[in-house]
Write an enzyme that holds these catalytic residues in place. Structure first.
Site, PDB file in Angstrom:
ATOM      1  N   LYS A  64       0.855  -1.194   0.000  1.00 32.73           N
ATOM      2  CA  LYS A  64       0.000   0.000   0.000  1.00 32.73           C
ATOM      3  C   LYS A  64       0.887   1.239   0.000  1.00 32.73           C
ATOM      4  O   LYS A  64       1.642   1.478   0.930  1.00 32.73           O
ATOM      5  CB  LYS A  64      -0.906   0.008   1.234  1.00 32.73           C
ATOM      6  CG  LYS A  64      -1.757   1.266   1.385  1.00 32.73           C
ATOM      7  CD  LYS A  64      -2.812   1.352   0.313  1.00 32.73           C
ATOM      8  CE  LYS A  64      -3.706   2.584   0.527  1.00 32.73           C
ATOM      9  NZ  LYS A  64      -3.026   3.852   0.171  1.00 32.73           N
ATOM     10  N   ASP A  83       1.496   5.367  -0.060  1.00 34.81           N
ATOM     11  CA  ASP A  83       0.868   6.512   0.592  1.00 34.81           C
ATOM     12  C   ASP A  83       0.625   7.605  -0.449  1.00 34.81           C
ATOM     13  O   ASP A  83       1.474   8.456  -0.704  1.00 34.81           O
ATOM     14  CB  ASP A  83       1.778   7.025   1.716  1.00 34.81           C
ATOM     15  CG  ASP A  83       1.001   7.810   2.757  1.00 34.81           C
ATOM     16  OD1 ASP A  83      -0.226   7.939   2.611  1.00 34.81           O
ATOM     17  OD2 ASP A  83       1.629   8.291   3.715  1.00 34.81           O
ATOM     18  N   GLU A  87       3.264   1.779   4.451  1.00 35.81           N
ATOM     19  CA  GLU A  87       1.915   1.952   4.998  1.00 35.81           C
ATOM     20  C   GLU A  87       1.222   0.634   5.335  1.00 35.81           C
ATOM     21  O   GLU A  87       0.431   0.564   6.264  1.00 35.81           O
ATOM     22  CB  GLU A  87       1.056   2.756   4.026  1.00 35.81           C
ATOM     23  CG  GLU A  87      -0.326   3.074   4.565  1.00 35.81           C
ATOM     24  CD  GLU A  87      -1.165   3.880   3.598  1.00 35.81           C
ATOM     25  OE1 GLU A  87      -2.379   3.972   3.830  1.00 35.81           O
ATOM     26  OE2 GLU A  87      -0.610   4.423   2.619  1.00 35.81           O
TER      27      GLU A  87
END
Length: 202
Positions: free
Chosen positions: A30, A32, A165
């Site tokens: 993931k 950011d 993340e």
């Protein structure tokens, strides 16, 4: 030909505390950034945010790259990011608006191509089509890397150690489903600044 390539509602992951480890899962780091759909219809490119705004004028590099792709009608789903020298995403730089000409797209899904709706295809085929579309493009718009299968939990631990993340895990055999879907699972690094951040308006 699709009647409209501008009305595709985003698929959204559900939050979880544990990363799935089965063989049918794809795992993506993931990043950011801002969720973004890249919609090209001929010579027109729109960059649709989660909130429905068009950021085409804001992020010229993504638009320029999309227009260089031979296929003239497609819809991509991904994350708009500003990358540091080490390749990590810099949310503060993105959010400041001072680096808009540096914003690139990590594309992780392909919803339409040549006017054909691909949302009913399994994720594995959509990713194959995406890789074919973006073959050889390392900047501007490029394919988000992913891993498959049992590596998920170990990959999440590594992501946390690197200060990233978190992870989004997706079933490789599922179609693209609008709204919250149980076969997209997001597990966040609780020490990352994004854990406490709510930016659903973008």
């Amino acid at each position: 030909m699709l009647r409209s390539q501008s009305m595709f509602e985003l698929a959204l992951p559900v939050m979880a505390k544990v990363v799935p480890a089965g063989p049918d899962w794809f795992h993506e780091i993931k990043l950011d950034g801002y969720r973004l759909q890249v919609i090209r219809q001929g010579k027109v490119v729109r960059l649709k945010t989660k909130g429905g705004h068009d950021y085409a004028k804001r992020y010229p590099w993504i638009v320029e790259t999309a227009l260089k792709i031979r296929q003239e009608h497609f819809v991509l789903d991904g994350e708009a990011v500003v990358l540091n020298l080490d390749g990590s995403a810099d949310f503060d730089a993105l959010h400041s608006g001072r680096h808009n000409d540096e914003v690139q797209l990590y594309a992780f899904d392909m919803l339409a191509g040549d006017g054909e709706d691909m949302r009913k295809l399994p994720l594995s085929l959509r990713k194959t089509n995406l890789a074919r579309l973006l073959r050889g493009r390392a900047e501007g718009v490029f394919v988000a890397p992913f891993e498959q299968g049992e590596i998920g939990p170990a990959l999440f631990e590594a992501a946390c150690r690197m200060g990233l993340e978190g992870l989004v895990s997706k079933r490789r055999d599922k179609t693209y489903q609008a709204g919250r879907c149980a076969h997209w699972i997001k597990v966040k690094n609780r020490t990352h600044p994004a854990f406490a951040r709510v930016l659903d308006q973008f």
